[in-house]
Design an enzyme around this catalytic site. Structure first.
Site, PDB file in Angstrom:
ATOM      1  CE  LYS A  97      -4.502   0.832   0.160  1.00 20.59           C
ATOM      2  NZ  LYS A  97      -5.587  -0.068  -0.278  1.00 20.59           N
ATOM      3  CG  ASP A 100      -7.041   3.197  -1.121  1.00 22.45           C
ATOM      4  OD1 ASP A 100      -7.692   2.144  -1.085  1.00 22.45           O
ATOM      5  OD2 ASP A 100      -6.973   3.961  -0.143  1.00 22.45           O
TER       6      ASP A 100
HETATM    7  P1  NAD Z   1     -12.817   7.536  -3.266  1.00 28.50           P
HETATM    8  O1  NAD Z   1     -11.766   8.539  -3.098  1.00 28.50           O
HETATM    9  O2  NAD Z   1     -13.305   7.267  -4.639  1.00 28.50           O
HETATM   10  O3  NAD Z   1     -14.076   7.938  -2.364  1.00 28.50           O
HETATM   11  C1  NAD Z   1     -14.012   8.152  -0.988  1.00 28.50           C
HETATM   12  C2  NAD Z   1     -15.411   8.565  -0.526  1.00 28.50           C
HETATM   13  O4  NAD Z   1     -15.396   8.716   0.890  1.00 28.50           O
HETATM   14  C3  NAD Z   1     -15.879   9.886  -1.090  1.00 28.50           C
HETATM   15  O5  NAD Z   1     -17.262   9.803  -1.383  1.00 28.50           O
HETATM   16  C4  NAD Z   1     -15.686  10.852   0.071  1.00 28.50           C
HETATM   17  O6  NAD Z   1     -16.566  11.955   0.018  1.00 28.50           O
HETATM   18  C5  NAD Z   1     -16.009   9.942   1.224  1.00 28.50           C
HETATM   19  N1  NAD Z   1     -15.464  10.425   2.473  1.00 28.50           N
HETATM   20  C6  NAD Z   1     -14.227  10.937   2.706  1.00 28.50           C
HETATM   21  N2  NAD Z   1     -14.112  11.272   4.000  1.00 28.50           N
HETATM   22  C7  NAD Z   1     -15.292  10.960   4.579  1.00 28.50           C
HETATM   23  C8  NAD Z   1     -15.798  11.067   5.893  1.00 28.50           C
HETATM   24  N3  NAD Z   1     -15.059  11.592   6.870  1.00 28.50           N
HETATM   25  N4  NAD Z   1     -17.057  10.632   6.133  1.00 28.50           N
HETATM   26  C9  NAD Z   1     -17.782  10.099   5.128  1.00 28.50           C
HETATM   27  N5  NAD Z   1     -17.378   9.984   3.872  1.00 28.50           N
HETATM   28  C10 NAD Z   1     -16.155  10.409   3.608  1.00 28.50           C
HETATM   29  O7  NAD Z   1     -12.292   6.223  -2.548  1.00 28.50           O
HETATM   30  P2  NAD Z   1     -12.711   4.728  -2.829  1.00 28.50           P
HETATM   31  O8  NAD Z   1     -11.757   4.161  -3.804  1.00 28.50           O
HETATM   32  O9  NAD Z   1     -14.179   4.649  -3.087  1.00 28.50           O
HETATM   33  O10 NAD Z   1     -12.367   4.051  -1.415  1.00 28.50           O
HETATM   34  C11 NAD Z   1     -13.316   3.988  -0.341  1.00 28.50           C
HETATM   35  C12 NAD Z   1     -12.901   2.890   0.616  1.00 28.50           C
HETATM   36  O11 NAD Z   1     -12.852   1.643  -0.082  1.00 28.50           O
HETATM   37  C13 NAD Z   1     -11.509   3.048   1.239  1.00 28.50           C
HETATM   38  O12 NAD Z   1     -11.529   2.505   2.539  1.00 28.50           O
HETATM   39  C14 NAD Z   1     -10.628   2.208   0.343  1.00 28.50           C
HETATM   40  O13 NAD Z   1      -9.441   1.789   0.980  1.00 28.50           O
HETATM   41  C15 NAD Z   1     -11.573   1.064   0.066  1.00 28.50           C
HETATM   42  N6  NAD Z   1     -11.246   0.264  -1.115  1.00 28.50           N
HETATM   43  C16 NAD Z   1     -11.174   0.840  -2.353  1.00 28.50           C
HETATM   44  C17 NAD Z   1     -10.918   0.030  -3.459  1.00 28.50           C
HETATM   45  C18 NAD Z   1     -10.909   0.556  -4.866  1.00 28.50           C
HETATM   46  O14 NAD Z   1     -10.816  -0.263  -5.789  1.00 28.50           O
HETATM   47  N7  NAD Z   1     -11.019   1.847  -5.094  1.00 28.50           N
HETATM   48  C19 NAD Z   1     -10.706  -1.347  -3.288  1.00 28.50           C
HETATM   49  C20 NAD Z   1     -10.793  -1.892  -2.011  1.00 28.50           C
HETATM   50  C21 NAD Z   1     -11.078  -1.060  -0.946  1.00 28.50           C
END
Ligand code: NAD
Length: 429
Positions: free
Chosen positions: A112, A152
């Site tokens: 990561k 991410d």
């Molecule tokens: P992203 O940047 O696309 O979106 C993040 C979202 O979280 C946004 O809607 C933002 O407004 C919201 N957010 C940020 N701070 C916040 C808060 N304090 N309260 C509520 N909402 C808040 O990110 P993503 O890729 O969708 O990732 C989201 C989660 O999923 C993370 O934990 C990430 O590690 C996990 N994840 C992502 C992937 C991927 O393929 N993108 C894969 C596995 C896990």
């Protein structure tokens, strides 16, 4: 165990993942060396990235890359651009990747990366320079057969495209398999953007079927409207569920009769936030988590369900789309209350699974149709879900413990055959 869990409430994500690994290894009666090997990353880098800002000043950003483990293959895991990025968070996220890849049976270890930055405050040019600078800083440590980053929080296919291009300049040749989550135009996989959300929905369906929850009209609340939250909400709506709430970092919207996620996301695209969506009530992120619903899907950041609000969670099922949204103590409280939690290492593994497909396609230079991608994703997620479910029934434990046991057992076996756990005759010599 419960006492340890109570202490764990104060833990950071790294302590939390260590605690989970140790618990699984102990329950399986594994060699203590298994935990010792998994408790810290094999390699951890801290880098400084100077960027010339649009006003002519130079700002030096701090970034990290953690290669937690390469036992089963190259380290694999996303890059987060967020102001709260810190070494322990990056290490924890890399350890979760090791568990996730082992659980899904992927030939990858865990990695990561992160940069301390709020990318929403950067211009596109500054963001590009930062993305390229980060890759220059870590270039000698990554590669298709060493460590394969991906998107991410607050990074996306465009950021990956700049990074892969910078890597090609450094290596004086293309190596598309070095990074996944790329745009399709430069070797990205069809279906990758939706893959994490699609995997979450597969888990919701598998769990709902086993728990007797009818998805038609089931009330679903989704926290987070980024890549994962938006596709999860859209796909679960398509399955006939009622998405009653959706949020982003500014707050959420609630409509008991159900929202059309596409319309809410269009509103967000136009205005920058989900709040203000016509016909819906404004709620805070905290209120969203406590709504009465059938399925709660945290899809934003860590530590959202804590000992403080766990007693007020009114969902029948929690499916962790985000990494680490439930603290260990909250996890125990939900378990005691009979609320099933499909853990992050299983629920959001669709992303890394299709990243694996992307890497395979890059290696072969032969590209699959979206239907093929989705079919294989369904098979792999379905198999992993069944293994976890069976383990939790056999061990009378939570789905999280079951998932860690499946993964840690697989890792321990790989350590044993590679000779990492000492020679079997050593004790007699
Ligand atoms: P992203 O940047 O696309 O979106 C993040 C979202 O979280 C946004 O809607 C933002 O407004 C919201 N957010 C940020 N701070 C916040 C808060 N304090 N309260 C509520 N909402 C808040 O990110 P993503 O890729 O969708 O990732 C989201 C989660 O999923 C993370 O934990 C990430 O590690 C996990 N994840 C992502 C992937 C991927 O393929 N993108 C894969 C596995 C896990």
């Amino acid at each position: 165990m419960v006492e340890q869990a109570l202490n764990a409430e104060m833990m950071n994500p790294l302590e939390s993942v260590r605690w989970q690994i140790r618990r699984a290894a102990d329950a399986l009666g594994l060699d203590p060396a298994v935990y010792e090997i998994l408790k810290s990353p094999l390699r951890f880098l801290e880098v400084s990235i100077p960027v010339t800002m649009d006003d002519g000043s130079v700002h030096v950003f701090t970034g990290y890359r953690s290669q937690h483990n390469d036992l089963l293959g190259p380290a694999k895991g996303g890059i987060r651009f967020h102001p709260d990025v810190n070494p322990d968070e990056v290490k924890a996220l890399s350890a979760w990747m090791t568990i996730k890849c082992a659980l899904l049976g992927l030939p990858f270890g865990g990695g990561k990366g992160g940069v301390i930055v709020d990318p929403r405050e950067l211009s596109p040019r500054e963001l590009e320079e930062l993305s390229r600078g980060y890759v220059r800083a870590i270039a000698r440590f990554i590669g298709a057969d060493r460590d394969v980053p991906a998107p991410d929080v607050y990074t996306n296919p465009q950021v990956m495209a700049w990074m892969v291009d910078e890597f090609a300049r450094i290596k004086q040749g293309n190596e598309f398999g070095v990074i996944t989550g790329k745009p399709v135009a430069i070797g990205g996989s069809l279906g990758r953007t939706e893959a994490t959300g699609r995997g979450v929905v597969i888990c919701v369906k598998e769990a709902a079927r086993r728990l007797g929850i009818d998805l038609q009209g089931a009330r679903v609340a989704v926290q987070g409207a980024g890549n994962v939250g938006s596709h999860t909400a859209t796909l679960i709506h398509r399955e006939g569920a009622r998405v009653i709430a959706l949020s982003d970092s500014h707050g959420g919207v609630y409509r008991p009769e159900g929202l059309d996620p596409r319309q809410v996301l269009d509103h967000k695209a136009r205005t920058g936030a989900v709040h203000g969506f016509p016909g819906a009530q404004a709620i805070t992120n905290e209120e969203l988590l406590e709504l009465e619903c059938d399925v709660l899907i945290p899809a934003a950041l860590e530590n959202q369900i804590t000992a403080e609000n766990a007693p007020r969670i009114r969902a029948r099922l929690v499916v962790e789309a985000a990494n680490g949204p439930t603290t260990p103590e909250a996890d125990e409280l939900l378990f005691d209350r009979g609320i099933r939690v499909v853990p992050d290492v299983l629920a959001n593994a669709g992303g890394v699974t299709v990243s694996y497909f992307e890497w395979v396609q890059n290696m072969y230079g032969y590209y699959w149709s979206e239907a093929e991608v989705n079919e294989r994703l369904g098979q792999m997620m379905g198999r992993a879900f069944s293994e976890v479910w069976d383990m939790h029934l056999k061990q009378h434990c939570s789905l999280r413990n079951g998932a860690y046991m499946v993964a840690v057992r697989r890792l321990a076996e790989a350590m044993r055959v590679r000779g990492w756990l000492g020679h079997p005759d050593a004790a007699r010599r």
